[in-house]
Design a protein around this motif. Structure first.
Motif, PDB file in Angstrom:
ATOM      1  N   PRO A  54       0.930  -1.236  -0.073  1.00 27.19           N
ATOM      2  CA  PRO A  54       0.001  -0.056  -0.182  1.00 27.19           C
ATOM      3  C   PRO A  54       0.798   1.280  -0.106  1.00 27.19           C
ATOM      4  O   PRO A  54       1.916   1.045   0.132  1.00 27.19           O
ATOM      5  CB  PRO A  54      -0.797  -0.114   1.244  1.00 27.19           C
ATOM      6  N   SER A  55       0.181   2.390  -0.448  1.00 23.86           N
ATOM      7  CA  SER A  55       0.696   3.488  -0.247  1.00 23.86           C
ATOM      8  C   SER A  55      -0.173   4.713  -0.185  1.00 23.86           C
ATOM      9  O   SER A  55      -1.400   4.598  -0.615  1.00 23.86           O
ATOM     10  CB  SER A  55       1.500   3.831  -1.635  1.00 23.86           C
ATOM     11  N   LEU A  56       0.136   5.987   0.278  1.00 23.90           N
ATOM     12  CA  LEU A  56      -0.665   7.074   0.527  1.00 23.90           C
ATOM     13  C   LEU A  56       0.126   8.186  -0.505  1.00 23.90           C
ATOM     14  O   LEU A  56      -0.299   8.491  -1.819  1.00 23.90           O
ATOM     15  CB  LEU A  56      -1.096   7.744   1.649  1.00 23.90           C
ATOM     16  N   ARG A  57       1.460   8.698  -0.139  1.00 26.86           N
ATOM     17  CA  ARG A  57       1.980   9.654  -0.757  1.00 26.86           C
ATOM     18  C   ARG A  57       2.683   9.156  -2.076  1.00 26.86           C
ATOM     19  O   ARG A  57       2.466   9.928  -3.228  1.00 26.86           O
ATOM     20  CB  ARG A  57       3.414  10.156   0.128  1.00 26.86           C
ATOM     21  N   THR A  58       3.375   8.046  -2.160  1.00 31.47           N
ATOM     22  CA  THR A  58       3.852   7.742  -3.467  1.00 31.47           C
ATOM     23  C   THR A  58       2.792   7.531  -4.578  1.00 31.47           C
ATOM     24  O   THR A  58       3.102   8.168  -5.584  1.00 31.47           O
ATOM     25  CB  THR A  58       4.587   6.441  -3.191  1.00 31.47           C
ATOM     26  N   ARG A 118       6.306  -0.611  -6.671  1.00 31.48           N
ATOM     27  CA  ARG A 118       6.511  -0.730  -4.907  1.00 31.48           C
ATOM     28  C   ARG A 118       6.560  -2.222  -4.661  1.00 31.48           C
ATOM     29  O   ARG A 118       5.559  -2.931  -4.799  1.00 31.48           O
ATOM     30  CB  ARG A 118       5.590  -0.038  -4.413  1.00 31.48           C
ATOM     31  N   HIS A 155      14.447   3.232  -1.295  1.00 31.75           N
ATOM     32  CA  HIS A 155      13.491   3.995  -1.830  1.00 31.75           C
ATOM     33  C   HIS A 155      13.900   5.294  -2.003  1.00 31.75           C
ATOM     34  O   HIS A 155      13.990   6.531  -1.483  1.00 31.75           O
ATOM     35  CB  HIS A 155      12.419   4.399  -0.404  1.00 31.75           C
ATOM     36  N   GLN A 158      12.184   9.013  -1.796  1.00 31.35           N
ATOM     37  CA  GLN A 158      11.995   9.532  -0.541  1.00 31.35           C
ATOM     38  C   GLN A 158      13.441  10.234  -0.249  1.00 31.35           C
ATOM     39  O   GLN A 158      13.360  11.375   0.307  1.00 31.35           O
ATOM     40  CB  GLN A 158      11.703   8.451   0.404  1.00 31.35           C
ATOM     41  N   CYS A 300       9.675  10.348   6.934  1.00 26.52           N
ATOM     42  CA  CYS A 300       9.218  10.118   5.583  1.00 26.52           C
ATOM     43  C   CYS A 300       7.727   9.888   5.557  1.00 26.52           C
ATOM     44  O   CYS A 300       7.241  10.102   4.567  1.00 26.52           O
ATOM     45  CB  CYS A 300       9.587   8.782   5.174  1.00 26.52           C
ATOM     46  N   LEU A 301       7.048   9.593   6.827  1.00 24.16           N
ATOM     47  CA  LEU A 301       5.621   9.393   6.994  1.00 24.16           C
ATOM     48  C   LEU A 301       5.373   7.881   6.057  1.00 24.16           C
ATOM     49  O   LEU A 301       5.909   7.791   5.220  1.00 24.16           O
ATOM     50  CB  LEU A 301       4.808  10.595   6.540  1.00 24.16           C
ATOM     51  N   PRO A 302       4.354   7.291   6.708  1.00 25.49           N
ATOM     52  CA  PRO A 302       3.510   7.437   7.893  1.00 25.49           C
ATOM     53  C   PRO A 302       4.186   7.516   8.959  1.00 25.49           C
ATOM     54  O   PRO A 302       5.304   6.570   9.167  1.00 25.49           O
ATOM     55  CB  PRO A 302       2.484   6.291   7.779  1.00 25.49           C
ATOM     56  N   ARG A 328       8.228  15.174  -2.709  1.00 29.38           N
ATOM     57  CA  ARG A 328       7.914  13.808  -3.451  1.00 29.38           C
ATOM     58  C   ARG A 328       7.806  14.173  -4.903  1.00 29.38           C
ATOM     59  O   ARG A 328       8.074  13.788  -5.666  1.00 29.38           O
ATOM     60  CB  ARG A 328       7.245  12.832  -2.636  1.00 29.38           C
TER      61      ARG A 328
HETATM   62  N1   CP Z   1       6.956   7.968   2.429  1.00 29.41           N
HETATM   63  C1   CP Z   1       6.140   7.238   1.583  1.00 29.41           C
HETATM   64  O1   CP Z   1       6.578   6.370   0.692  1.00 29.41           O
HETATM   65  O2   CP Z   1       4.798   7.203   1.805  1.00 29.41           O
HETATM   66  P1   CP Z   1       3.586   6.080   1.280  1.00 29.41           P
HETATM   67  O3   CP Z   1       4.098   4.646   1.715  1.00 29.41           O
HETATM   68  O4   CP Z   1       2.474   6.711   1.753  1.00 29.41           O
HETATM   69  O5   CP Z   1       3.720   6.056  -0.061  1.00 29.41           O
END
Ligand code: CP
Length: 341
Positions: A54-58, A118, A155, A158, A300-302, A328
């Motif tokens: 999973p991912s939010l930002r990427t 990913r 990564h 990042q 980097c979050l989360p 990013r």
């Molecule tokens: N920092 C980062 O890659 O965030 P995600 O896992 O939400 O994509």
């Protein structure tokens, strides 16, 4: 439709694809594009985004880059409406993985102009992470450029966004006093983010101190690569188990949880226990008071509030975590511009 051209491909799955000069050139390109964004530099381009995790930002930042640049992106979540993919050579495919990367990757490359992938660490060992089987299988079988959205070892997007944030705040990265500190977590996490921060900061010429408890050493191959970059870029890298000493005078405090080194010999239960046994390693305002007066805090979050990082740090004016996430977008726009143009 994308057809093979025979030209060498500009893959970017590891920092070594860029090297010291490439990292610094890409950061400069990101700044140029941010200052004078072209609305159509990705016109007609389709990015295939393959997610094993999973991912939010990427996910959102890559989609935003493609769409705002006049191109488009298609997202595939492996095992969720898309066949599970086998990447091992020579196996009899009698399990739940219905399609092999030997067919899937070249097929996707016929539809897309680049593939972004990913595929996190399987948590087997640092040596297994070094092999980076899934993303390297994509490189092997793709006829279009492959970009990492985080793999077992690294990564890179990042790490590049982190260095762009450092340049934004301090004007330059050469000689910057940077501390990467381990932080506790409810479970052992992959090392791709600390590995990439280490490699990117070394390539950017930072004076880098890494602090962690015994047993969670970063992989030897990554440390050796970072030391080579630091020599070339005129920076330095050092390691220690004293977090307070490493924080003293730091201009950037970067916190991240990561799991034990496989050389530590810890069992999975012992590894989980180690993660939570050291709450004093969680960065708090008291930790940041050891850093320089103008220090910024990065992650980097989360992030898990009050487990990995104190909420008071994340909510403080020193926190740059949202700027990092914005960056990013800027570094990935530069990366795709480099790949395509
Ligand atoms: N920092 C980062 O890659 O965030 P995600 O896992 O939400 O994509």
């Amino acid at each position: 439709m994308s057809v093979p051209t025979g030209r060498p491909l500009r893959h970017c799955t590891h920092i070594r694809d860029l090297g010291v000069a490439g990292v610094n050139e890409l950061l400069a390109r990101a700044e140029r594009l941010r200052a004078a964004p072209s609305r159509d530099h990705l016109s007609g381009r389709l990015l295939g985004m393959v997610f094993f995790n999973p991912s939010l930002r990427t996910r959102t930042s890559f989609e935003a880059v493609m769409k705002r640049g006049g191109g488009d992106a298609t997202v595939l979540e492996v095992g969720n409406g898309v066949w599970k993919l086998e990447d091992r050579d020579g196996v009899t495919m009698d399990g739940d993985r219905a399609e092999h990367v030997r067919e899937a990757v070249p097929v996707l490359a016929r539809y897309c102009d680049a593939l972004a992938v990913r595929a996190f660490s399987a948590g087997v060992s640092d040596l297994d992470d070094d092999l980076d089987r899934t993303i390297n299988a994509f490189r092997r079988f793709s006829t279009v450029p492959v970009i990492s959205m985080e793999s077992a070892r690294e990564h890179p997007c990042q790490g590049l966004a982190d260095m762009l944030t450092a340049r934004d705040r301090f004007g330059a990265t050469k000689g910057l006093a940077v501390t990467l500190t381990w932080a506790p977590h409810i479970k052992p996490l992959p090392k791709a983010v600390p590995n990439s921060f280490l490699l990117s900061a070394a390539a950017a010429g930072c004076e880098l101190r890494v602090a962690h408890p015994p047993g969670v050493e970063l992989p030897a191959s990554v440390r050796a690569e970072a030391e080579a970059y630091a020599r070339e870029a005129g920076g330095s890298v050092s390691y220690g188990h004293d977090q307070n000493a490493a924080l003293e005078g730091a201009q950037i405090v970067y916190a991240k949880a990561w799991g034990p080194s496989t050389e530590s010999g810890l069992s999975p239960d012992e590894a989980r226990e180690l993660q939570m046994r050291l709450p004093a390693w969680m960065p708090t305002p008291a930790h940041l008071r050891r850093a320089a007066r103008d220090a910024i805090f990065m992650h980097c979050l989360p992030v898990r509030r009050d487990v990995e990082v104190a909420a008071a740090v994340l909510d403080s004016v020193q926190s740059a975590v949202v700027d990092e996430a914005e960056n990013r977008f800027h570094v990935q726009r530069a990366l795709l511009d480099w790949v395509f143009n």
